[in-house]
Design an enzyme around this catalytic site. Structure first.
Site, PDB file in Angstrom:
ATOM      1  N   LYS A 274      69.802 106.967  51.083  1.00  0.00           N
ATOM      2  CA  LYS A 274      71.225 106.990  51.558  1.00  0.00           C
ATOM      3  C   LYS A 274      72.218 107.837  50.471  1.00  0.00           C
ATOM      4  O   LYS A 274      73.205 107.976  50.924  1.00  0.00           O
ATOM      5  CB  LYS A 274      71.543 105.740  51.483  1.00  0.00           C
TER       6      LYS A 274
ATOM      7  N   SER B 204      73.599  98.412  50.714  1.00  0.00           N
ATOM      8  CA  SER B 204      72.615  99.479  51.247  1.00  0.00           C
ATOM      9  C   SER B 204      72.297  99.096  52.717  1.00  0.00           C
ATOM     10  O   SER B 204      71.211  98.910  53.191  1.00  0.00           O
ATOM     11  CB  SER B 204      71.079  99.124  50.527  1.00  0.00           C
TER      12      SER B 204
ATOM     13  N   SER C 235      65.461 103.270  50.413  1.00  0.00           N
ATOM     14  CA  SER C 235      66.815 103.518  50.927  1.00  0.00           C
ATOM     15  C   SER C 235      67.472 104.511  49.800  1.00  0.00           C
ATOM     16  O   SER C 235      68.841 104.755  49.954  1.00  0.00           O
ATOM     17  CB  SER C 235      67.617 102.136  50.471  1.00  0.00           C
TER      18      SER C 235
ATOM     19  N   LYS D 203      71.512 103.985  43.157  1.00  0.00           N
ATOM     20  CA  LYS D 203      70.868 103.426  44.068  1.00  0.00           C
ATOM     21  C   LYS D 203      69.713 102.799  44.315  1.00  0.00           C
ATOM     22  O   LYS D 203      68.752 103.422  43.390  1.00  0.00           O
ATOM     23  CB  LYS D 203      70.936 104.733  45.449  1.00  0.00           C
TER      24      LYS D 203
END
Length: 306
Positions: free
Chosen positions: A75, A132, A72, A249
């Site tokens: 992203k 997320s 993820s 993140k």
């Protein structure tokens, strides 16, 4: 049949164990050297790199140019595409994104927005980066893709192409995207060093910095009938509970392992650290803390020598 000499018979007997079977001679190999008392700490992750946030200078790393599944942390690029579109036209932030069934049914981590529900682009950025939301990434791709599309290209595919083109523009030559969320797919790869380039660019945007440093956000989504409901999004980044950490993140899949891109500040200096393929969710934070602490000490020692 050839007969054995007495010497051969004795030798054969000596090689028999207590059970009457041939005993294997013990195989010994040289021991590895003792652990060094200098250098970066031992970590569980497969690759890592730490850099000066302002200059991009790589301070230390291991396997930072090795291609790996990004999960993820993909992203960050998804968000950057939105940020750039909003930079060109600030009204983008107030546009309404309506979730399709495809977005709603995206597996994995979710923003919990349902088919037919809608919210603003600015609100959905929280849903992308805090919990997320894989569904949020698909909603963004479907919403913005049509304005990026070339002839006979679907909006979704156009968004992914734009992600790949942006990576090349940033010098992320070992990165390729196949989706906007990071679920495992052949050819969807990046490197720790490339993630430094991406994160530095994203951190140039105040909206991004504000979003990834938010620990919890309450959003209102509208139903097709005009009703409203509240969703509370909590940031998956546990570093935000501690002073000095500024985001960025998390990401986890079976293929990628536990990943974390983070930014930390101490004594007015900011560092970006990328950890890929840690052994567990907890381990990525332990790895990161140890790497930060070692780096801060190295910086302090270098300053004292001047």
């Amino acid at each position: 049949m050839q007969s054995m000499t007495p010497a051969v018979i004795v030798s054969a007997v000596l090689c028999l164990g207590a059970t009457g079977h041939a005993a294997m001679p013990e195989v010994t190999s040289p021991k590895r050297p003792a652990d060094p008392l200098y250098g970066p700490p031992f970590v569980t992750c497969k690759a890592w790199v730490i850099a000066n946030e302002q200059t991009g200078e790589i301070l230390a790393g291991e396997n930072q140019d090795e291609q790996r599944n990004p999960a993820s942390i993909t992203k960050i690029m998804t968000a950057l595409i939105v940020l750039r579109l909003a930079e060109q036209s600030p009204d983008v932030w107030n546009e309404t994104v309506t979730f399709t069934e495809k977005a709603d049914k995206t597996p994995g981590s979710t923003s919990a927005v349902r088919t037919g529900e809608s919210l603003s682009v600015r609100e959905l950025l929280y849903g992308l980066l805090l919990p997320s939301g894989n569904d949020a990434s698909v909603a963004f791709a479907e919403h913005f893709g049509p304005r990026l599309a070339k002839e006979e290209e679907s909006g979704y595919d156009a968004f992914i192409r734009t992600m790949c083109e942006t990576a090349l523009q940033l010098g992320m030559n070992q990165t390729s995207y196949r989706n906007p969320h990071g679920l495992t797919k052949e050819g969807h790869l990046t490197t720790a060093a490339d993630m430094i380039k991406l994160t530095r660019k994203a951190m140039e945007y105040e909206t991004f910095r504000e979003t990834v440093s938010t620990r919890r956000h309450l959003a209102l989504v509208k139903s097709p009938e005009g009703g409203k409901r509240e969703i509370t999004w909590k940031n998956t980044n546990r570093f935000l509970d501690q002073e000095g950490y500024l985001g960025v993140k998390t990401g986890t899949t079976g293929a990628a392992g536990a990943c974390l891109v983070s930014c930390a500040e101490r004594r007015g200096q900011r560092l970006i650290l990328v950890v890929l393929g840690a052994s567990s969710s907890d381990a990525r934070y332990v790895d990161s803390r140890n790497l930060y602490r070692w780096t801060w000490n190295e910086i302090a020692n270098d300053s004292s020598d001047e």
